[in-house]
Design an enzyme around this catalytic site. Structure first.
Site, PDB file in Angstrom:
ATOM      1  N   ASP A  50      46.188  40.607  44.780  1.00 51.31           N
ATOM      2  CA  ASP A  50      45.029  40.167  44.248  1.00 51.31           C
ATOM      3  C   ASP A  50      44.615  38.864  44.472  1.00 51.31           C
ATOM      4  OD1 ASP A  50      42.816  39.522  42.855  1.00 51.31           O
ATOM      5  OD2 ASP A  50      43.498  40.581  40.992  1.00 51.31           O
ATOM      6  N   GLN A  66      41.042  34.921  42.930  1.00 43.42           N
ATOM      7  CA  GLN A  66      40.811  33.644  42.291  1.00 43.42           C
ATOM      8  C   GLN A  66      41.562  32.645  43.680  1.00 43.42           C
ATOM      9  OE1 GLN A  66      39.231  32.530  40.189  1.00 43.42           O
ATOM     10  NE2 GLN A  66      38.905  34.486  39.036  1.00 43.42           N
ATOM     11  N   LYS A  97      33.163  35.370  44.439  1.00 40.60           N
ATOM     12  CA  LYS A  97      33.782  33.992  43.729  1.00 40.60           C
ATOM     13  C   LYS A  97      34.343  33.121  45.022  1.00 40.60           C
ATOM     14  CE  LYS A  97      36.322  37.196  40.667  1.00 40.60           C
ATOM     15  NZ  LYS A  97      35.813  36.776  39.323  1.00 40.60           N
ATOM     16  N   CYS A 130      39.417  39.500  31.142  1.00 40.45           N
ATOM     17  CA  CYS A 130      40.041  40.793  31.488  1.00 40.45           C
ATOM     18  C   CYS A 130      41.518  40.618  31.711  1.00 40.45           C
ATOM     19  CB  CYS A 130      39.273  41.123  32.868  1.00 40.45           C
ATOM     20  SG  CYS A 130      37.520  41.667  32.668  1.00 40.45           S
TER      21      CYS A 130
HETATM   22  N1  PMP Z   1      41.373  39.985  39.841  1.00 41.13           N
HETATM   23  C1  PMP Z   1      41.059  38.728  39.594  1.00 41.13           C
HETATM   24  C2  PMP Z   1      42.282  37.689  39.288  1.00 41.13           C
HETATM   25  C3  PMP Z   1      40.010  38.104  38.941  1.00 41.13           C
HETATM   26  O1  PMP Z   1      39.774  36.826  38.373  1.00 41.13           O
HETATM   27  C4  PMP Z   1      38.922  39.097  39.125  1.00 41.13           C
HETATM   28  C5  PMP Z   1      37.459  38.763  38.500  1.00 41.13           C
HETATM   29  N2  PMP Z   1      37.663  38.130  37.277  1.00 41.13           N
HETATM   30  C6  PMP Z   1      39.212  40.229  39.641  1.00 41.13           C
HETATM   31  C7  PMP Z   1      40.295  40.876  40.204  1.00 41.13           C
HETATM   32  C8  PMP Z   1      37.950  41.292  39.774  1.00 41.13           C
HETATM   33  O2  PMP Z   1      37.053  40.957  40.761  1.00 41.13           O
HETATM   34  P1  PMP Z   1      35.503  41.641  40.752  1.00 41.13           P
HETATM   35  O3  PMP Z   1      34.949  41.662  39.433  1.00 41.13           O
HETATM   36  O4  PMP Z   1      34.857  40.813  41.709  1.00 41.13           O
HETATM   37  O5  PMP Z   1      35.783  42.875  41.587  1.00 41.13           O
END
Ligand code: PMP
Length: 403
Positions: A197, A200, A223, A361
């Protein structure tokens, strides 16, 4: 960073000169989403003004032009992340959809009951829940108080039921940059593929999926200075050929009858329906924006801001920072005494400072520390020392109100 370069960067972001509660905006919520430069905003505008057509299917010039723009961004992204082939770059709506795609398709092909997924204790919910939906049991790599993973514990989690390792490159809450190259090599020694993932990571550190040797790498456009509603799922060609499509519909097929359907080649097999072409065009401009400054210059600047903010925060009595790993990214999660993070965030907003509050989250991270949430300031290339100073002085001002 050279002050004239920083000024010229800031001038490209119209929103940064807006006023919030009568004060100049200090935007420190970049881990949630970055602001967008003019090139990105204008490219979407000009796509819809002059190039809009549905891609791939048209015989007319406008459709060919739109298709070319869309496919050129795929090549751009390929270069940006070091993928061997552009067919390995699949456009999605963002990291969340990318991970859901992999989890659902990978599980269909490789899960057989008693399936385990190894993740870290600092995953975003979007790298936990899709695997649970796919029926997996999560096996979790613990981290210490600083936010550093226990790699010995990681080694011990592998067993015959381990199907995949799914880990974040950079923690959105703690800022930890995980040693993913080493972790990928360990997984591969066990014959287990790895999903990263990278939500970030891509805007803050060099990512080369071929050098990393990862099997999947997921990230979001919004992002990395690009538009919302577009992201990327990179997958190793051999694996993408083995897993089934995620969604069915137009474009992902080769031939359809009521009895049997065959699927299109990569990457179209995973791109059912009309994609967000204008946003993909904007993503291409975001890649150009990052490359025009250089990821090393960006990282150096953000680290400088992080160090300054960390020093200032440490000087505030009762401030506690969560995530202090060496070489961490520019994400600063903290609490002040027993003040609720929401109160801190609301008071800072009154002074024009935009930070995020809550669990980000990552509820398991909050459980790990036994806290309800944190205040999080996160930095991007357009932030300045003045932003950091404004943030710290605003904190000083709100301290007496926090009781
Ligand atoms: N993984 C990480 C580490 C994140 O920071 C985020 C967004 N806060 C996501 C996944 C999810 O990304 P998105 O909401 O753009 O799909």
């Amino acid at each position: 960073m050279d002050i004239s370069l920083l000024r010229s960067i800031r001038a490209q972001f119209p929103i940064l000169s807006s006023q919030i509660h009568g004060r100049e905006l200090v935007y420190l919520d970049n881990a949630a989403t970055t602001q967008k430069p003019l090139t990105v905003i204008e490219s979407i505008d000009s796509y819809y003004r002059g190039c809009n057509a549905n891609i791939h299917r048209g015989t007319y010039l406008l459709a060919a032009k739109a298709t070319e723009m869309y496919e050129n961004v795929r090549k751009q992204v390929q270069g940006f992340i070091g993928a061997r082939k552009s067919e390995e770059v699949v456009f999605t709506r963002g990291t969340t959809e990318s991970i859901n795609l992999v989890a659902a398709s990978f599980a269909k092909r490789f899960f057989s009951g008693n399936d385990e997924v190894i993740c870290t204790g600092m995953e975003h919910h979007s790298n936990i829940v899709p695997w649970q939906l796919a029926g997996a049991t999560m096996r979790v790599i613990p981290f210490n108080d600083s936010g550093v993973l226990d790699l010995d514990a990681y080694q011990d989690l592998f067993n015959k039921n381990t199907r995949i390792v799914a880990i974040c490159h950079v923690s959105n809450t703690l800022g930890t940059v995980n040693p993913i190259a080493e972790m990928i090599a360990i997984a591969h020694q066990h014959g287990v593929p790895v999903l990263i993932d990278g939500a970030q990571a891509v805007a803050h550190t060099k990512v080369d999926v071929s050098a990393l040797d990862c099997d999947f790498y997921c990230f979001s456009g919004h992002k990395m200075y690009g538009p919302m509603g577009v992201g990327v799922m990179y997958g190793r060609e051999q694996l993408l050929n083995q897993i089934p499509p995620y969604q069915g519909g137009g474009e992902m097929i080769e031939n359809v009858t009521f009895e049997h359907t065959t699927y299109n080649a990569l990457p179209y097999k995973f791109e059912a329906g009309t994609p967000s072409v204008g946003d993909v065009v904007g993503l291409g401009k975001a890649v150009e924006f990052i490359q025009s400054i250089g990821i090393d210059t960006i990282a150096k600047h953000e680290n400088h801001l992080l160090e300054t903010a960390t020093r200032g925060l440490n000087a505030i009595p009762d401030a506690k920072i969560f995530g202090t790993a060496d070489g961490k990214a520019a994400v600063l999660s903290f609490l002040i005494g027993s003040a609720h993070p929401y109160d801190v965030g609301t008071l800072l907003d009154q002074l024009g400072i935009a930070v995020r509050t809550g669990h980000h989250c990552t509820q398991p991270v909050m459980d790990r520390y036994g806290i309800p949430g944190t205040v999080r300031a996160s930095f991007a290339v357009y932030n300045t020392e003045e932003d950091v100073a404004a943030f710290l002085s605003a904190l000083e001002r709100v301290l007496p109100m926090l009781g």
